[in-house]
Design an enzyme around this catalytic site. Structure first.
Site, PDB file in Angstrom:
ATOM      1  N   ALA A 111      -4.560 -54.029 105.132  1.00  0.00           N
ATOM      2  CA  ALA A 111      -5.048 -55.071 106.020  1.00  0.00           C
ATOM      3  C   ALA A 111      -3.860 -55.579 106.834  1.00  0.00           C
ATOM      4  CB  ALA A 111      -5.661 -56.206 105.203  1.00  0.00           C
ATOM      5  N   GLY A 128      -5.506 -52.259 101.642  1.00  0.00           N
ATOM      6  CA  GLY A 128      -6.824 -52.029 102.227  1.00  0.00           C
ATOM      7  C   GLY A 128      -7.018 -50.589 102.707  1.00  0.00           C
ATOM      8  N   GLU A 151      -7.967 -48.713  99.634  1.00  0.00           N
ATOM      9  CA  GLU A 151      -9.319 -49.170  99.279  1.00  0.00           C
ATOM     10  C   GLU A 151     -10.363 -48.566 100.210  1.00  0.00           C
ATOM     11  OE1 GLU A 151      -7.767 -53.238  99.427  1.00  0.00           O
ATOM     12  OE2 GLU A 151      -8.527 -53.548  97.397  1.00  0.00           O
ATOM     13  N   GLU A 173      -0.322 -55.112  97.192  1.00  0.00           N
ATOM     14  CA  GLU A 173      -0.628 -56.533  97.414  1.00  0.00           C
ATOM     15  C   GLU A 173       0.213 -57.468  96.566  1.00  0.00           C
ATOM     16  OE1 GLU A 173      -2.861 -54.108  97.115  1.00  0.00           O
ATOM     17  OE2 GLU A 173      -4.546 -54.428  98.494  1.00  0.00           O
TER      18      GLU A 173
HETATM   19  C1  HXC Z   1       0.628 -55.527 109.773  1.00  0.00           C
HETATM   20  C2  HXC Z   1       2.016 -53.676 109.599  1.00  0.00           C
HETATM   21  C3  HXC Z   1       1.457 -53.358 108.352  1.00  0.00           C
HETATM   22  C4  HXC Z   1       0.414 -54.200 107.848  1.00  0.00           C
HETATM   23  C5  HXC Z   1       2.959 -51.913 108.819  1.00  0.00           C
HETATM   24  N1  HXC Z   1       2.935 -52.763 109.849  1.00  0.00           N
HETATM   25  N2  HXC Z   1       2.082 -52.245 107.885  1.00  0.00           N
HETATM   26  N3  HXC Z   1       1.610 -54.763 110.294  1.00  0.00           N
HETATM   27  N4  HXC Z   1       0.042 -55.262 108.582  1.00  0.00           N
HETATM   28  N5  HXC Z   1      -0.207 -53.944 106.676  1.00  0.00           N
HETATM   29  C6  HXC Z   1       3.771 -52.743 111.063  1.00  0.00           C
HETATM   30  C7  HXC Z   1       5.191 -53.181 110.786  1.00  0.00           C
HETATM   31  O1  HXC Z   1       5.272 -54.582 110.793  1.00  0.00           O
HETATM   32  C8  HXC Z   1       5.928 -52.559 111.941  1.00  0.00           C
HETATM   33  O2  HXC Z   1       5.710 -53.354 113.091  1.00  0.00           O
HETATM   34  C9  HXC Z   1       5.198 -51.237 112.157  1.00  0.00           C
HETATM   35  O3  HXC Z   1       3.909 -51.402 111.531  1.00  0.00           O
HETATM   36  C10 HXC Z   1       5.884 -50.072 111.493  1.00  0.00           C
HETATM   37  O4  HXC Z   1       6.108 -50.387 110.120  1.00  0.00           O
HETATM   38  P1  HXC Z   1       7.562 -50.309 109.435  1.00  0.00           P
HETATM   39  O5  HXC Z   1       7.538 -51.211 108.276  1.00  0.00           O
HETATM   40  O6  HXC Z   1       8.638 -50.499 110.434  1.00  0.00           O
HETATM   41  O7  HXC Z   1       7.566 -48.788 108.963  1.00  0.00           O
HETATM   42  P2  HXC Z   1       8.340 -48.171 107.696  1.00  0.00           P
HETATM   43  O8  HXC Z   1       9.735 -48.753 107.605  1.00  0.00           O
HETATM   44  O9  HXC Z   1       8.193 -46.697 107.834  1.00  0.00           O
HETATM   45  O10 HXC Z   1       7.547 -48.672 106.403  1.00  0.00           O
HETATM   46  C11 HXC Z   1       6.214 -48.267 106.197  1.00  0.00           C
HETATM   47  C12 HXC Z   1       5.567 -49.134 105.098  1.00  0.00           C
HETATM   48  C13 HXC Z   1       5.698 -50.629 105.484  1.00  0.00           C
HETATM   49  C14 HXC Z   1       6.225 -48.865 103.741  1.00  0.00           C
HETATM   50  C15 HXC Z   1       4.088 -48.695 105.006  1.00  0.00           C
HETATM   51  O11 HXC Z   1       5.259 -50.793 106.825  1.00  0.00           O
HETATM   52  C16 HXC Z   1       4.892 -51.536 104.622  1.00  0.00           C
HETATM   53  O12 HXC Z   1       5.289 -51.846 103.499  1.00  0.00           O
HETATM   54  N6  HXC Z   1       3.764 -52.030 105.143  1.00  0.00           N
HETATM   55  C17 HXC Z   1       2.929 -53.003 104.452  1.00  0.00           C
HETATM   56  C18 HXC Z   1       2.115 -52.348 103.362  1.00  0.00           C
HETATM   57  C19 HXC Z   1       1.291 -53.358 102.592  1.00  0.00           C
HETATM   58  O13 HXC Z   1       1.834 -54.277 101.961  1.00  0.00           O
HETATM   59  N7  HXC Z   1      -0.036 -53.218 102.633  1.00  0.00           N
HETATM   60  C20 HXC Z   1      -0.931 -54.124 101.940  1.00  0.00           C
HETATM   61  C21 HXC Z   1      -1.394 -55.187 102.878  1.00  0.00           C
HETATM   62  S1  HXC Z   1      -2.446 -56.365 102.053  1.00  0.00           S
HETATM   63  P3  HXC Z   1       6.924 -53.786 114.077  1.00  0.00           P
HETATM   64  O14 HXC Z   1       6.236 -54.638 115.091  1.00  0.00           O
HETATM   65  O15 HXC Z   1       7.919 -54.479 113.231  1.00  0.00           O
HETATM   66  O16 HXC Z   1       7.417 -52.472 114.615  1.00  0.00           O
HETATM   67  C22 HXC Z   1      -3.967 -55.644 102.015  1.00  0.00           C
HETATM   68  C23 HXC Z   1      -5.043 -56.476 101.384  1.00  0.00           C
HETATM   69  C24 HXC Z   1      -6.379 -55.816 101.556  1.00  0.00           C
HETATM   70  O17 HXC Z   1      -4.169 -54.568 102.423  1.00  0.00           O
HETATM   71  C25 HXC Z   1      -7.464 -56.637 100.911  1.00  0.00           C
HETATM   72  C26 HXC Z   1      -8.115 -57.618 101.820  1.00  0.00           C
HETATM   73  C27 HXC Z   1      -8.783 -57.036 103.000  1.00  0.00           C
END
Ligand code: HXC
Length: 257
Positions: free
Chosen positions: A65, A108, A111, A131
Site C-alpha cells: 500500500a 499489500g 496480499e 508492515e
Molecule cells: C509509497 C513507495 C513504496 C510504498 C516504494 N516506494 N515502496 N512509496 N509506498 N509502499 C517508493 C519509494 O519511496 C521511492 O520513491 C521509489 O518507490 C523507489 O523505492 P526505493 O525505496 O528507492 O527502491 P529500493 O531502494 O530498490 O527499495 C525497494 C524496497 C523499498 C525494498 C521495496 O522501496 C521498500 O521497503 N518499500 C516499502 C515496502 C513496504 O514496507 N511495504 C508495505 C507497505 S504497508 P522516491 O520518490 O523516493 O524515489 C502495506 C499495508 C497493506 O502494504 C495493508 C493495508 C492496505
C-alpha cells in the site's frame, strides 16, 4: 480506456492487467486500486474473457500500500473507509486470476497476489509482509491468507520479523506454484491463462468456487459443496461435449454453456 496507473489489454480470451506506477514500485494508492477494481470487474462481466493475468514490472509486482498516502490517516479513516473502498468487488471475481510476480511483492502487494488463484514467480521475486517495520501489521488479508498458504511457522517468521523470502523459498513453502526465469514470466503466465481460458467457463467458475470453499469451510461442509457443484456440472452442454469429445478422440468445442 483512460487508466493512468494500470494497463488493461486482452488477447483472445485472456485479459492482462499491468500495474503501472513505476515511480513508486507500483505502490497501491487510491487511484490504482480504483482502476484495478474497475478493470477486473469489467473483465469478470465479459463472458469472452476466461482468465485474467495480473502483473507488475520486472522490479516490482507491488511494493505494498502507498505508505505516503497512508501515513497521516487515523483509526476512523481506516475502520470506516478503508483500506480500500470497494475492494469486495475484486474479491468477488469469478474469473480465475493469475498473479505473475517479478521483483517485490510486499505488504499489500503480497496480499494482492494471495487474493489471486495462482501465483507464478520470476526467479527475481521477493515476497514479504514488512508492515511490522512500519509499526503496523498486515491489513489486507495477510495475517489470514499467509498462514493458510504456507503454514503458521513460516507465516509468523515473515509477519513478525518483516523479512523477505525469495522465489525459491516461496515455492518450497507452497505460496507460488511455479518459478520461472524472469524473462519467461509473462510467456508462462500467458500459457497458464490460455490453458484455463480454453476450458468450459461454467466448469472453471465452479472449480474456482470449490477451491475457494476449501479455504473457508470445514471439510464436511466443503465436501457437500463439491457434491452439489459436481452434480450441477452435468447440467451443462459443455459436460456432454467434453465427454463425447474424449470418446471420439477429438478436441472439445466448448461453448461455455
Ligand atoms: C509509497 C513507495 C513504496 C510504498 C516504494 N516506494 N515502496 N512509496 N509506498 N509502499 C517508493 C519509494 O519511496 C521511492 O520513491 C521509489 O518507490 C523507489 O523505492 P526505493 O525505496 O528507492 O527502491 P529500493 O531502494 O530498490 O527499495 C525497494 C524496497 C523499498 C525494498 C521495496 O522501496 C521498500 O521497503 N518499500 C516499502 C515496502 C513496504 O514496507 N511495504 C508495505 C507497505 S504497508 P522516491 O520518490 O523516493 O524515489 C502495506 C499495508 C497493506 O502494504 C495493508 C493495508 C492496505
Amino acid at each position: 480506456s483512460d487508466y493512468t496507473t494500470i494497463i488493461a489489454e486482452t488477447q483472445g480470451r485472456v485479459a492482462t492487467i499491468t500495474l503501472n506506477r513505476p515511480e513508486a514500485l507500483n505502490a497501491l494508492n487510491g487511484t490504482l486500486v480504483r482502476e484495478l477494481i474497475d478493470a477486473v470487474q469489467g473483465f469478470d462481466d465479459d463472458p469472452g474473457i476466461g482468465a485474467i493475468v495480473l502483473t507488475g514490472s520486472a522490479k516490482a509486482f507491488a511494493a505494498g500500500a502507498d505508505i505516503k498516502e497512508m501515513a497521516e490517516l487515523g483509526y476512523a479513516d481506516m475502520y470506516l473507509d478503508g483500506p480500500f473502498p470497494g475492494w469486495g468487488g475484486f474479491e468477488r471475481t469469478r474469473t480465475p486470476l493469475i498473479a505473475a510476480v517479478g521483483g517485490f511483492a510486499l505488504g499489500g502487494g503480497c496480499e494482492l497476489a494471495m487474493m489471486c488463484d495462482i501465483i507464478l514467480a520470476a526467479d527475481t521475486a521477493k515476497f514479504g509482509q514488512p508492515e511490522i517495520t512500519l509499526g503496523i501489521l498486515p491489513g489486507f488479508g495477510g495475517s489470514q491468507r499467509l498462514p493458510r498458504a504456507i503454514g503458521k511457522a513460516k507465516a509468523a517468521d515473515l509477519v513478525l520479523t518483516g523479512r523477505m523470502m525469495d522465489a525459491e523459498e516461496a515455492e518450497r513453502s507452497g505460496l507460488v506454484s511455479r518459478v520461472v526465469p524472469a524473462d519467461e514470466l509473462l510467456a508462462e503466465a500467458a500459457k497458464v491463462a490460455e490453458a484455463i481460458a480454453s476450458k468450459s467457463l461454467p466448469a472453471v467458475y465452479a472449480a474456482k468456487d470449490a477451491l475457494q470453499a476449501a479455504q473457508e469451510m470445514p471439510l464436511a461442509e466443503g465436501l457437500r459443496f463439491e457434491r452439489q457443484a459436481f452434480a450441477a456440472a452435468f447440467a451443462t452442454a459443455d459436460q456432454k461435449e467434453g465427454m463425447r469429445a474424449f470418446a471420439e478422440k477429438r478436441t472439445p468445442d466448448f461453448r461455455h454453456r
